[in-house]
Design an enzyme around this catalytic site. Structure first.
Site, short mmCIF file in Angstrom:
data_model
loop_
_atom_site.label_atom_id
_atom_site.label_comp_id
_atom_site.label_asym_id
_atom_site.label_seq_id
_atom_site.Cartn_x
_atom_site.Cartn_y
_atom_site.Cartn_z
N THR A 141 6.38 -2.81 11.12
CA THR A 141 5.91 -1.47 11.53
C THR A 141 4.40 -1.37 11.31
OG1 THR A 141 6.45 -0.62 9.33
CG2 THR A 141 8.06 -0.21 11.07
N ARG B 97 1.15 -3.79 12.58
CA ARG B 97 0.49 -3.99 13.86
C ARG B 97 1.03 -5.27 14.49
NH1 ARG B 97 -0.60 0.62 13.73
NH2 ARG B 97 -2.66 1.61 13.82
N GLU C 102 0.93 -4.18 23.43
CA GLU C 102 1.67 -2.93 23.57
C GLU C 102 1.21 -2.25 24.84
OE1 GLU C 102 1.59 -0.41 20.11
OE2 GLU C 102 2.28 -2.02 18.81
N HIS D 44 6.58 1.69 19.19
CA HIS D 44 5.56 2.18 18.24
C HIS D 44 5.78 3.67 17.92
CE1 HIS D 44 1.24 1.24 16.72
NE2 HIS D 44 1.85 2.09 15.92
N GLY E 100 0.86 -1.19 0.00
CA GLY E 100 0.00 0.00 0.00
C GLY E 100 0.89 1.23 0.00
C1 DGY Z 1 -0.89 4.64 12.64
O1 DGY Z 1 -1.07 5.78 12.23
O2 DGY Z 1 -1.70 3.73 12.42
C2 DGY Z 1 0.40 4.34 13.34
O3 DGY Z 1 0.47 3.10 13.86
C3 DGY Z 1 0.74 5.42 14.33
O4 DGY Z 1 1.11 6.51 13.59
#
Ligand code: DGY
Length: 323
Positions: free
Chosen positions: A233, A235, A264, A283, A153
């Site tokens: 990065t 979830r 988390e 995060h 994406g």
């Molecule tokens: C989001 O925006 O979904 C990130 O995990 C935090 O910026």
């Protein structure tokens, strides 16, 4: 109009909201629990929420005046969008403004893991830097390696774009063809198994859904190369923590770098934290001054637009606006 903001966010967004109506901001460092949130947001027309606040039918029931939930994030797995739609509540998010910042951090994690940046830097204050060592902290080459992007994406494509600067081959495994990524980045579409078996670096950029929950478990980790590095990065629940810790401990993959975990925060005594071949950050991939200010501005603009009866910039369920 009354707006409840569930944590202190950058002033840029708060100022916009204040020009529009009464603004209350949850003052604590930690998020409000359900009871506190209901009390705090009672009577609000708009809720500016963070990914730490679950927004579901029960909450909406208790906050019947809320007409818009504006999430300070691109991800929205904390929100039951169907429940919001069923009550005519608009749901807005902050995509685009954090794409490059998040991809920068994902690539920083990739490099940090490959070149053992955290591990070697930590050796210095411990007094473990005795001499120049031909065999000390040997890492992996990134230039020319293969990057597997799971989820091509906006952020996945920005990650791939960075990889092109390192002469990397790029694979992706989306269900649909990403024409732009193929044309502009030379990305090749393969199935997930081929991606896992062929990539030196695997970077996760999928949203959290029932389909992606646990998508990287023991079976998928076993398909990865022994020199593979996993970067997450997206979830935390996309990866099975325990299976990953096993793979890292046994050395069946080379390393991992996680900005998101499940749960988390990850307890400081979790075994992923103590593994030398695993980097865990709290995060923070979108955490730059400018990006967080931009997120606050977009979240505020979205919220104000809905309450003014105008189309918000980013809305997940625009059908409720015309209902
Ligand atoms: C989001 O925006 O979904 C990130 O995990 C935090 O910026």
């Amino acid at each position: 109009m009354r707006v409840a903001v569930t944590r202190k966010i950058p002033e840029r967004g708060l100022e916009l909201l204040r020009t529009f109506g009464e603004v209350v901001v949850w003052p604590e460092q930690l998020p409000p629990n359900r009871e506190q949130l209901v009390e705090f947001a009672r009577g609000a027309d708009g809720l500016l929420s963070l990914l730490t606040e679950p927004v579901d039918a029960e909450l909406l029931e208790q906050l019947p005046t809320v007409r818009v939930v504006s999430n300070f994030a691109v991800g929205f797995d904390n929100i039951d969008v169907a429940a919001c739609s069923a009550r005519g509540v608009a749901v807005c998010t902050t995509p685009d403004v954090l794409t490059d910042t998040t991809a920068d951090f994902a690539f920083a994690l990739l490099l940090a893991s490959a070149r053992r940046v955290v591990e070697s830097a930590n050796a210095v204050p411990r007094g473990d830097w005795k001499t120049w060592e031909p065999l000390g902290y040997l890492g992996l080459d990134v230039a020319g390696a293969t990057l597997g992007v799971v989820g091509m994406g906006r952020i996945g494509a920005a990650m791939a774009k960075r990889a092109t600067g390192f002469g990397m081959r790029i694979l992706y495994s989306d269900a649909i063809v990403r024409t732009d990524a193929e044309r502009e980045l030379g990305a090749e579409r393969v199935d997930l198994e081929t991606l896992l078996r062929s990539s030196d670096f695997i970077s996760l950029h999928v949203p959290l859904t029932p389909e992606t929950t646990g998508m990287i478990g023991a079976k998928q980790l076993a398909m990865m190369k022994p020199n593979a590095v996993l970067v997450n990065t997206s979830r935390g629940p996309v990866v099975d923590n325990e299976a990953l810790a096993d793979a890292l401990e046994k050395g069946t993959i080379w390393g991992a770098a996680l900005d998101v975990t499940n749960p988390e925060p990850l307890p400081a005594n979790h075994r992923l934290v103590s593994l030398p071949n695993c980097i865990v950050t709290p995060h923070v991939a979108s955490a730059t001054e400018e990006t967080r200010a931009n997120m606050s501005e977009l979240a505020a603009k979205n919220l104000i637009a809905v309450l003014q009866g105008e189309p918000p910039l980013r809305c997940l369920n625009p059908e409720v606006l015309h209902g």
